[in-house]
Design a protein around this motif. Structure first.
Motif, short mmCIF file in Angstrom:
data_model
loop_
_atom_site.label_atom_id
_atom_site.label_comp_id
_atom_site.label_asym_id
_atom_site.label_seq_id
_atom_site.Cartn_x
_atom_site.Cartn_y
_atom_site.Cartn_z
N UNK A 263 0.83 -1.11 0.07
CA UNK A 263 0.03 -0.08 -0.01
C UNK A 263 0.93 1.32 -0.05
N UNK A 264 1.89 1.15 0.73
CA UNK A 264 2.79 2.65 0.79
C UNK A 264 3.32 2.65 -0.67
N UNK B 7 2.00 1.94 -3.46
CA UNK B 7 0.72 2.51 -4.27
C UNK B 7 0.62 3.90 -4.09
N UNK B 8 0.50 4.08 -2.46
CA UNK B 8 0.34 5.73 -2.23
C UNK B 8 1.46 6.51 -2.88
N UNK B 9 2.91 6.03 -2.88
CA UNK B 9 3.68 6.78 -3.67
C UNK B 9 3.52 6.83 -4.99
N UNK B 10 2.97 6.07 -5.71
CA UNK B 10 2.78 6.05 -7.23
C UNK B 10 1.88 7.07 -7.20
N UNK B 11 0.73 7.01 -6.66
CA UNK B 11 -0.45 7.83 -6.88
C UNK B 11 -0.02 9.35 -6.36
N UNK B 12 0.95 9.56 -5.69
CA UNK B 12 1.29 10.81 -5.54
C UNK B 12 2.33 11.52 -6.45
N UNK B 13 2.54 10.61 -7.46
CA UNK B 13 3.41 10.96 -8.66
C UNK B 13 4.74 10.47 -8.78
N UNK B 14 4.98 9.44 -7.73
CA UNK B 14 6.45 9.11 -7.44
C UNK B 14 6.78 8.10 -8.97
N UNK B 15 7.74 8.08 -9.37
CA UNK B 15 8.27 7.21 -10.46
C UNK B 15 8.54 5.74 -9.63
N UNK B 16 8.76 4.58 -10.47
CA UNK B 16 9.09 3.44 -10.00
C UNK B 16 10.35 3.71 -9.27
N UNK C 234 11.96 6.40 -7.83
CA UNK C 234 11.71 7.20 -6.69
C UNK C 234 10.99 6.29 -5.89
N UNK D 15 12.97 5.90 -2.16
CA UNK D 15 12.20 6.69 -1.21
C UNK D 15 11.29 5.69 -0.15
N UNK D 16 10.87 4.71 -0.60
CA UNK D 16 9.71 4.01 0.26
C UNK D 16 10.22 2.59 0.50
#
Lengths: 359, 299
Positions: free
Chosen positions: B188-189, B191-200, B202, B206-207
């Motif tokens: 989930x974290x 998924x949250x990062x990707x929805x917030x616009x992070x690239x794979x 990043x 970062x996560x």
């Protein structure tokens, strides 16, 4: 932004999670996707977000086809049931994340990031927690931070998956009022998934009631509660008394009993199921009365101005199975009837809605 | 050796209080004494005593002999080769471990269960077998033997063979640490990062990576310990060429067989020292991870 869902189909193996779902949601509304677990509501939300792909159908966000768009280009905010905060980052960094990962030319300056994060912290009223780690927050605080994080990237649409599902009853109630207030301030088009009808009825502008991968009814909370359109809508929303039987002239035959009805679009002898709300159901104590469904008083619960009477009916015609009924009556009526536990009475309905019996 | 080890350590103190505090699970004094005595005696005889003896033997003939044994060109070469093998095997297994754990924890695919089982193979098979397999594949009479000879590439009885054998035996450590952790953390974290616009990329840096860093470090430490200490597989492919294909464990064996006890124990003490450093590092990582777990469960 408006959201349109067109003929969306999704299967997991042989299980059909969404079966040709179409839905148009106008901009600025707070919409609840309501239904029992496994009805496809979360899958639908995840398809709108782009976390899941539909087998068929289209998603339009603000009139533009978003079906092929990647999640990160859809400009949606998403709030997870279990918060999904980044556990190794402070609250501040969690909220700043969406701004920090922007491509260099779009990325705000450090000062701008600070300004925006603090604005969001003020919005969710948790500025004093900015240096804490997510683990040090309560469930309600975590969910508010998750919401602030989702709003940081200024999404067109806010999607919330059972946002209060993991919280205890009291916090849940507080938080949903707070969400409603927040929505009234921001007017961002929002969709939240819930299995809790009270939550949907209390918070949403519009409710989409789902069952088994299909939409049963779309309407305002008032419409959904007062004018259930389908058999499922009746049985899922609010308390309801259920009478199964066959049409017999002006009556519904339930076992040996005859229950009067008022509308009839059904043929003679057709199996139907009738629903009546507890406040539309009345108790007839007169032993001479022959119409109505026979039942015994099981319990009388008095609280405040109205009382709830629980009744039970069982007999050989029901195969020994017990049927429970509930009637809401005013305290005055209750004292006039002078009901005793175990007393035999008959039930009638002032308002009985009939549907074809699918079972 | 499982990923739960570090969490286990974290909960040990609290579970201790729980068992001791409750009447039903409180043991009688006799039982407590007996269990303690047996485990401590066992520890003293089988673990502590040998460790002390290694150092005692190493220094028996004094510092000069000790230093001389370590400064011997063959010993220096063995130390260098051991460090080289570890320096290659550990990063490779780090990359492999992360990608395998990622694949297993995050994707459903055909053969996933098979891959999980396969990762454990180096633990279950005797290292000697691993060495023999490499000889069979790359040796002079092996599958690729003539081809390798034609291009004048030495693998068996040369450094590449030692590195290969080391990679094989240390293969599971990182993956085994990460898989259970990544499975329990879910995605989930990310998924949250990707929805917030992070690239794979990043999202990974970062996560994903920060979330598993302690387990990862723990796996690397264990991997490194094994890489430096491996004997069996390396022994088969090495050929024991002094100054060329001897690692520290092999060098110890040779010295011992030549009755150079002091020198053998001197090199052995260096290996033991490496083990102690590893243990200290491991304890530190566990302590840090436990602190993080404690912080996580505070809220």
């Amino acid at each position: 932004m408006s959201i349109a869902i067109e003929h969306v189909v999704k299967s997991f193996g042989t299980f059909r999670a969404l079966d040709d779902v179409s839905l148009a949601l106008p901009r600025g509304e707070l919409v609840a996707l309501l239904g029992p677990s496994g009805c496809g509501k979360t899958t639908l939300l995840r398809i709108v977000a782009g976390l899941e792909s539909a087998d068929a159908g289209r998603i339009l966000i603000d009139g533009q086809d978003a079906t092929g768009k990647h999640v990160r280009e859809r400009q949606v905010g998403f709030v997870f049931q279990h918060y999904a905060l980044f556990r190794h980052m402070s609250v501040f960094e969690n909220i700043a994340f969406g701004l920090r990962v922007k491509p260099r030319r779009e990325r705000p300056t450090e000062a701008e990031i600070h300004r925006r994060v603090h604005k969001l912290l003020d919005l969710v009223q948790l500025g004093w927690l900015k240096d804490r780690s997510p683990a040090q927050l309560s469930g309600g605080q975590r969910q508010r931070i998750a919401l602030a994080r989702a709003l940081a990237v200024e999404p067109q649409v806010l999607l919330l998956d059972e946002p209060f599902g993991a919280l205890d009853a009291k916090v849940r109630k507080e938080l949903r009022r707070w969400l409603r207030r927040l929505h009234d301030e921001l007017h961002i088009s929002s969709v939240f998934v819930t299995h809790d009808q009270e939550e949907a009825l209390e918070v949403a502008d519009r409710i989409v009631l789902m069952n088994k991968g299909r939409i049963e009814q779309v309407g305002t909370p008032h419409q959904i509660y007062q004018e259930p359109a389908t058999s499922f809508a009746y049985s899922f929303i609010g308390n309801v008394n259920t009478f199964r039987g066959k049409i017999e002239g002006a009556f519904l035959r339930v076992g040996d009993d005859l229950l009067p009805h008022f509308q009839c679009n059904f043929a003679e002898g057709e199996p139907v199921v009738g629903y009546a709300r507890p406040h539309d159901t009345e108790i007839v104590a007169d032993t001479q009365e022959t119409a109505g469904v026979a039942a015994r008083i099981n319990r009388v619960l008095t609280s405040g101005g109205t009382s709830r009477v629980e009744l039970v009916a069982n007999g050989p015609e029901r195969g020994g199975a017990k049927d429970y009924f509930e009637v809401e009556i005013g305290s005055e009526d209750l004292s006039r009837l002078a009901l005793a536990n175990g007393q035999r009475v008959r039930l009638k309905s002032r308002r009985l809605s009939l549907f074809r019996d699918q079972a | 050796m499982s990923g739960a080890t570090s969490q286990l350590a974290a909960h040990l103190s609290s579970s201790l209080n729980r068992f001791e505090g409750r009447l039903a699970t409180r043991d009688s004094g006799l039982v407590k004494t007996a269990v303690l005595a047996v485990s401590l005696a066992f520890f003293a005889v089988f673990i502590f005593l040998p460790l002390v003896l290694v150092f005692a033997e190493a220094f028996r003939k004094g510092w000069d002999t000790y230093i001389a044994a370590l400064a011997d060109p063959d010993a220096v070469s063995a130390i260098r080769l051991t460090l080289l093998a570890a320096a290659i095997a550990v990063p490779l297994n780090l990359v492999f471990g992360i990608s395998a754990a990622w694949a297993i924890a995050r994707f459903e695919f055909r053969g996933r269960q098979f891959l999980i089982t396969l990762i454990d193979l180096p633990f279950s098979v005797s290292p000697v077998v691993a060495g023999l397999v490499y000889v069979l594949i790359f040796g002079a009479h092996g599958w690729f033997g003539s081809w390798l000879q034609a291009y004048d590439i030495d693998i068996i009885f040369a450094v590449p063979g030692i590195v290969l054998a080391t990679i094989f035996v240390t293969f599971p450590f990182v993956a085994r640490e990460l898989i259970p952790l990544m499975q329990s953390q879910g995605r989930e974290e990310e998924e949250a990062a990707i929805i917030l616009g992070a690239s794979g990329w990043q999202t990974f840096w970062r996560v994903t990576l920060p979330n598993v860093k302690w387990a990862l470090l723990y796996g690397v430490i264990l991997c490194n310990a094994r890489a430096m200490g491996e004997f069996g597989a390396v022994s088969v492919v090495s050929g024991h060429i002094r100054g060329e294909t001897n690692t520290m464990p092999l060098h110890v064996e040779i010295l011992y067989n030549e009755y150079q006890f002091a020198a053998a124990f001197a090199v052995a003490s260096l290996l033991a020292l490496l083990a102690l450093v590893t243990l200290a590092l491991k304890a530190y990582v566990e302590w840090q991870a436990a602190r993080n777990v404690a912080k996580d469960s505070e809220g």
